[in-house]
Scaffold this motif. Structure first.
Motif, short mmCIF file in Angstrom:
data_model
loop_
_atom_site.label_atom_id
_atom_site.label_comp_id
_atom_site.label_asym_id
_atom_site.label_seq_id
_atom_site.Cartn_x
_atom_site.Cartn_y
_atom_site.Cartn_z
N ASP A 1 -11.79 1.71 -17.14
CA ASP A 1 -11.58 2.89 -16.99
C ASP A 1 -12.22 2.57 -15.44
O ASP A 1 -11.76 3.19 -14.69
N PHE A 2 -13.93 2.46 -14.83
CA PHE A 2 -13.88 1.69 -13.84
C PHE A 2 -13.56 1.35 -12.92
O PHE A 2 -12.56 2.18 -11.44
N LEU B 1 -11.49 3.02 -9.48
CA LEU B 1 -11.55 2.11 -7.68
C LEU B 1 -10.18 1.73 -7.61
O LEU B 1 -10.75 2.12 -6.10
N ALA B 2 -9.09 1.45 -8.23
CA ALA B 2 -7.54 1.10 -8.13
C ALA B 2 -7.85 2.51 -7.27
O ALA B 2 -6.61 2.46 -6.11
N LEU C 1 -9.51 5.13 -5.96
CA LEU C 1 -9.57 4.68 -4.40
C LEU C 1 -9.20 3.92 -3.68
O LEU C 1 -8.58 4.31 -2.12
N ARG C 2 -8.77 2.79 -4.47
CA ARG C 2 -8.82 1.56 -2.39
C ARG C 2 -7.19 2.59 -2.67
O ARG C 2 -7.00 2.27 -1.26
N TRP C 3 -6.07 2.70 -3.29
CA TRP C 3 -5.00 3.28 -3.20
C TRP C 3 -5.51 4.34 -1.80
O TRP C 3 -4.52 4.26 -0.60
N ALA C 4 -6.08 4.95 -2.02
CA ALA C 4 -6.13 6.13 -1.16
C ALA C 4 -7.28 6.27 0.55
O ALA C 4 -6.52 6.65 1.43
N VAL C 5 -7.89 4.85 0.45
CA VAL C 5 -7.85 4.63 1.23
C VAL C 5 -7.06 3.20 2.15
O VAL C 5 -6.95 4.00 3.89
N GLN C 6 -6.35 2.68 1.93
CA GLN C 6 -5.43 2.47 2.31
C GLN C 6 -4.03 3.48 2.51
O GLN C 6 -3.52 3.99 3.74
N GLU D 1 -0.76 -2.28 -9.92
CA GLU D 1 -0.66 -2.76 -8.18
C GLU D 1 -1.87 -3.66 -7.72
O GLU D 1 -1.46 -4.37 -7.02
N ASP D 2 -2.96 -2.83 -7.82
CA ASP D 2 -4.07 -3.66 -7.33
C ASP D 2 -4.30 -5.04 -7.87
O ASP D 2 -4.68 -6.10 -6.96
N VAL D 3 -3.97 -5.17 -9.25
CA VAL D 3 -4.61 -6.08 -9.81
C VAL D 3 -3.16 -7.55 -9.02
O VAL D 3 -3.78 -8.62 -9.23
N ALA D 4 -2.07 -7.28 -8.66
CA ALA D 4 -0.65 -7.55 -7.98
C ALA D 4 -0.74 -7.84 -7.11
O ALA D 4 -1.01 -9.24 -6.96
N ALA D 5 -2.02 -7.29 -6.10
CA ALA D 5 -1.93 -7.30 -4.55
C ALA D 5 -3.09 -8.72 -4.60
O ALA D 5 -3.41 -9.37 -3.08
#
Length: 172
Positions: free
Chosen positions: A60-61, A65-66, A68-73, A119-123
């Motif tokens: 879940d964490f 975080l994924a 949040l990382r999407w939002a930063v991008q 998507e984050d894991v794939a990238a």
């Protein structure tokens, strides 16, 4: 010279500390996206953020975080204040009419969050390819459980239409 009451001083310190923490978090996430970052894999980023605080890494964490990382991008060019407002508006959109607890909304929201994580894991790499252990959510400490429980209850402030610039991630 402006004189503040003790209560105002405490509030100012809390506000300043929170602002510093938010900026630090955004910078850590942004730096994780740099080519060659040692924290590119989301679990390594999670470990760097948690540091010595003693919290455990859960799926879940990592999914949060994924997001949040999407939002930063997605909102890279926004000011820090606008960033958090836009992220809140996006999450509010994903919750749908009637909020997170409305029938069907929680499933749709968590599918969106899972999509972002996948998507984050794939990238950026699979957490399973590291030696860091992901803790089952049922085995976290009571303190961490309390924080997780409260995090799920947070509702963004009412926003006007100009704050709702995002409809969330774009599906491929």
């Amino acid at each position: 010279m402006v004189h503040l009451s003790p209560t105002e001083n405490i509030s100012l310190v809390e506000t300043t500390t929170l602002a510093i923490q938010k900026c630090s978090l955004i910078l850590q996430v942004l730096n994780s996206l740099s080519e060659g970052s040692p924290h590119e894999n989301i679990i390594l980023l999670a470990q760097a953020i948690i540091g010595a605080h003693g919290f455990q890494i859960t799926v879940d964490f990592l999914r949060r975080l994924a997001v949040l990382r999407w939002a930063v991008q997605e909102y890279r060019d926004q000011s820090t204040r606008n960033f958090w407002t836009l992220l809140d508006a996006a999450i509010d959109t994903w919750r749908g009419n009637g909020g997170y607890k409305a029938w069907g909304n929680s499933i749709a929201m968590w599918e969106t969050v899972k999509y972002m994580y996948d998507e984050d894991v794939a990238a950026h790499g699979n957490p399973a390819d590291t030696e860091i252990v992901i803790i089952d959510i049922r085995n976290i400490s009571n303190v961490q459980k309390s924080i997780d429980d409260w995090a799920k209850k947070i509702v963004p402030l009412p926003s006007n239409d100009q704050n709702k610039q995002s409809e969330g991630p774009r599906q491929k």
